[in-house]
Design an enzyme around this catalytic site. Sequence first.
Site, PDB file in Angstrom:
ATOM      1  N   ARG A  69     -39.237   5.168  31.814  1.00 33.06           N
ATOM      2  CA  ARG A  69     -37.901   5.450  32.309  1.00 33.06           C
ATOM      3  C   ARG A  69     -37.872   6.792  33.035  1.00 33.06           C
ATOM      4  NH1 ARG A  69     -33.080   4.129  28.603  1.00 33.06           N
ATOM      5  NH2 ARG A  69     -34.795   3.960  27.149  1.00 33.06           N
ATOM      6  N   VAL A 128     -43.537 -10.470  15.551  1.00 29.27           N
ATOM      7  CA  VAL A 128     -43.181 -10.751  14.160  1.00 29.27           C
ATOM      8  C   VAL A 128     -44.229 -10.170  13.229  1.00 29.27           C
ATOM      9  CG1 VAL A 128     -42.662 -12.528  12.444  1.00 29.27           C
ATOM     10  CG2 VAL A 128     -42.126 -12.943  14.844  1.00 29.27           C
ATOM     11  N   LYS A 180     -36.824 -12.654  14.237  1.00 29.60           N
ATOM     12  CA  LYS A 180     -38.164 -13.052  13.787  1.00 29.60           C
ATOM     13  C   LYS A 180     -38.123 -14.433  13.132  1.00 29.60           C
ATOM     14  CE  LYS A 180     -39.542  -8.234  13.219  1.00 29.60           C
ATOM     15  NZ  LYS A 180     -39.462  -7.071  12.280  1.00 29.60           N
TER      16      LYS A 180
END
Lengths: 440, 440
Positions: free
Chosen positions: A46, A134, A207
């Site tokens: 950024r 996950v 998840k």
Amino acid sequence: MTSPVRLALLGCGTVGQEVVRLLHEQGTDLAARIGAPLEIAGIAVRRLGRDRGDLPIDPTLFTTDALGLIKRDDVDVVIEVVGGIEPARSWLVEALRAGKSVVTANKALLAEDGVALHDAAAEGGGDLYYEASVAGAIPLLRPLRESLHGDRINRVTGIVNGTTNFILSAMDATGAGFAEALEEATELGYAEADPTADVEGFDAAAKAAILASLAFHTRVGAADVHREGITEVTAADVASAQAMGCTIKLLCIAARGVDPAGRETVSVRVHPAMIPRSHPLASVGDAFNAVFVEADAAGELMFYGRGAGGAPTASAVLGDVVAVARNRLAGVRAASESAYADLAVRPMGEALTRYHVSLDVADRPGVLAAVAGVFARHDVSIATVRQGSAGGSPGRDGDAELVIVTHVAPDAALAATVGELRGLDIVRSVTSVLRVEGGV
Amino acid sequence: MTSPVRLALLGCGTVGQEVVRLLHEQGTDLAARIGAPLEIAGIAVRRLGRDRGDLPIDPTLFTTDALGLIKRDDVDVVIEVVGGIEPARSWLVEALRAGKSVVTANKALLAEDGVALHDAAAEGGGDLYYEASVAGAIPLLRPLRESLHGDRINRVTGIVNGTTNFILSAMDATGAGFAEALEEATELGYAEADPTADVEGFDAAAKAAILASLAFHTRVGAADVHREGITEVTAADVASAQAMGCTIKLLCIAARGVDPAGRETVSVRVHPAMIPRSHPLASVGDAFNAVFVEADAAGELMFYGRGAGGAPTASAVLGDVVAVARNRLAGVRAASESAYADLAVRPMGEALTRYHVSLDVADRPGVLAAVAGVFARHDVSIATVRQGSAGGSPGRDGDAELVIVTHVAPDAALAATVGELRGLDIVRSVTSVLRVEGGV
């Protein structure tokens, strides 16, 4: 040696920096495993010039033009560790459509709009890997995606959010309330300044959607997941669980079922639940993650490890990078999304659960009969009743405690039962309501 | 639909029958996952006409001519669940050279002569998969082969033999001796009539060789594994372990190291060892398996599940069958053996271990000094000493018990220390010698 496989890294926070570090430290090994070196073509951030420690990387590789980097012809693989829905989705769709392979840790995006990514991957012919999305470092998606493809998975039960597991473990160990335990987690860096995504279960729900999709070969999105966080878990709930030989965990549960019309369904939910201390998931402490899988032939399996943190997540990202780089060199593609089963998602009210209910009741004859009558009216069968005294010795006009554990029933029936109990004259208060899992 | 992928099944015992059953029951699902149906082309057995229950299969598919079946042009994938070195090796080399893909559960063959199989696979261009060879249903090899390829594994510690874990768990629970616990295991079907391969550690050693090869990208064979079984573990050892807050497990341990010349090495060993009850492997009971992996970035991971039995093993076999069938349809091949690291195998004497030693000594002044002197002469540093009485109250001429736990030292130095202690005048007997793992 073969010419390098070139990587675009989107994001350079905790995980991104670890990815850079590992690529540097293990470059020789990774090249040997792949058959070609990996090379960073650019890193999109950024803001340029931000302090990123002593990162072993040429500073001219940083750019603020993510889309420009993705579109470069010399970029083969795009690694996304930015998170959030936009602009990550536009970037990854662009990359995949252009035939690049994508490795992402973005669970929110996969759960919100995995279809867009899978479709773009199919269109472009590249790979879409997301092991890090996950349970961090735990190799879990590949076993579900591949190893267990010869079997029929019936249920997945997981602790997939480290922040809430840390908080619940602390409450269990010290008797602290939620607010106090959250404060400790924040101080130790286990909870973010705004902990909403973790404590309200949004992270775990994303998840859960990914796990359910893979386990059952169907599409489950974040909106399909019933979600309850841990903010309402009290010290009294924890004490109640302990009295039953249980502990409270925030579980994600994805289970196969059959609806009244005989169609196969899947139900996916995230909520706190009591599990017996003897259950393998009960001893998963601190910020660790674990996922328990029940399959027809394999039986019970458990996967355990670190679910978050820079290095563990980077390990999962790089495992995927090695796989997609190999595929590119071999000119092949991994098996694409397997969603043939197309199961209906069952609403939470129809999910079969069990409740543990603690009641503060008037201590007089007929109370148990009245309470039991409420359960019976909702067709909820009672497994055990324990009678004790609440806050002092029981007396004719004192209070007594009733602790009731039900058999399995539709969640809506259980919720309605609790609602009616709350309105009952003889019930002074409902002190604790918790779902029960893992065969208490 | 695409034409079927045709399978030759070699062997139709417990695992083979489950493979047939699962193919029958889950055929539609498997076909959807692969993109083509699976079809059994033939089943090679030793004797025709043997009772195989109500197996859902056309009986004309059975043959005693395994080689003929393998060579058939209409066979794409060969599944071997016969076990043993020959004729399995000749069959699989033949199949692989002919370009067929092979799925095998044969740990003994892979550990004895994996090179022959990998070379034949490279020559023929088919896949060689063997998830079922280690830890049954637990998806373990694919995570090592793929998921962790972006990381550096430092150590693998596993309980990979269900029979010995059942026996040791029983000894721990009941105080029984080895012979008695073995008898129970045999009665319950957990131990074979000839239990040698299990109780002497041969089975675990073969699995250790396979795990070490995959974890460290090098070739380790059965002959490279230091092997000790559990036949000499006594009830006294178990009691000693319990007094230390430990339990005894048959561990397979594969660890990276550096030899005195600065070269990277690997040491691979199978032996009983004490581990603290708080270690994740300590609670792996009965015939379950679990493997604990330590990696640089991922940290600690554990995989847990059923390590043996017809259905769990068949689950792993079929997961591999789905993968190789998909590869064949896509005209691709999985990454071949990764053995680039070519690490030297370090002899057991140089492996760094810790010992727990219980001594029955004369109870008189100077004994501890004399015993400590023996450890010092071998450069073995003592971590803790506990003094107790052995079999009665200590007196001037009575016996006393010394329990010593060392720091880490080369195994040869530890063994030499014990040898010298046995010859010492003041040592009546060495009542228990056990290695210690998992940070006691």
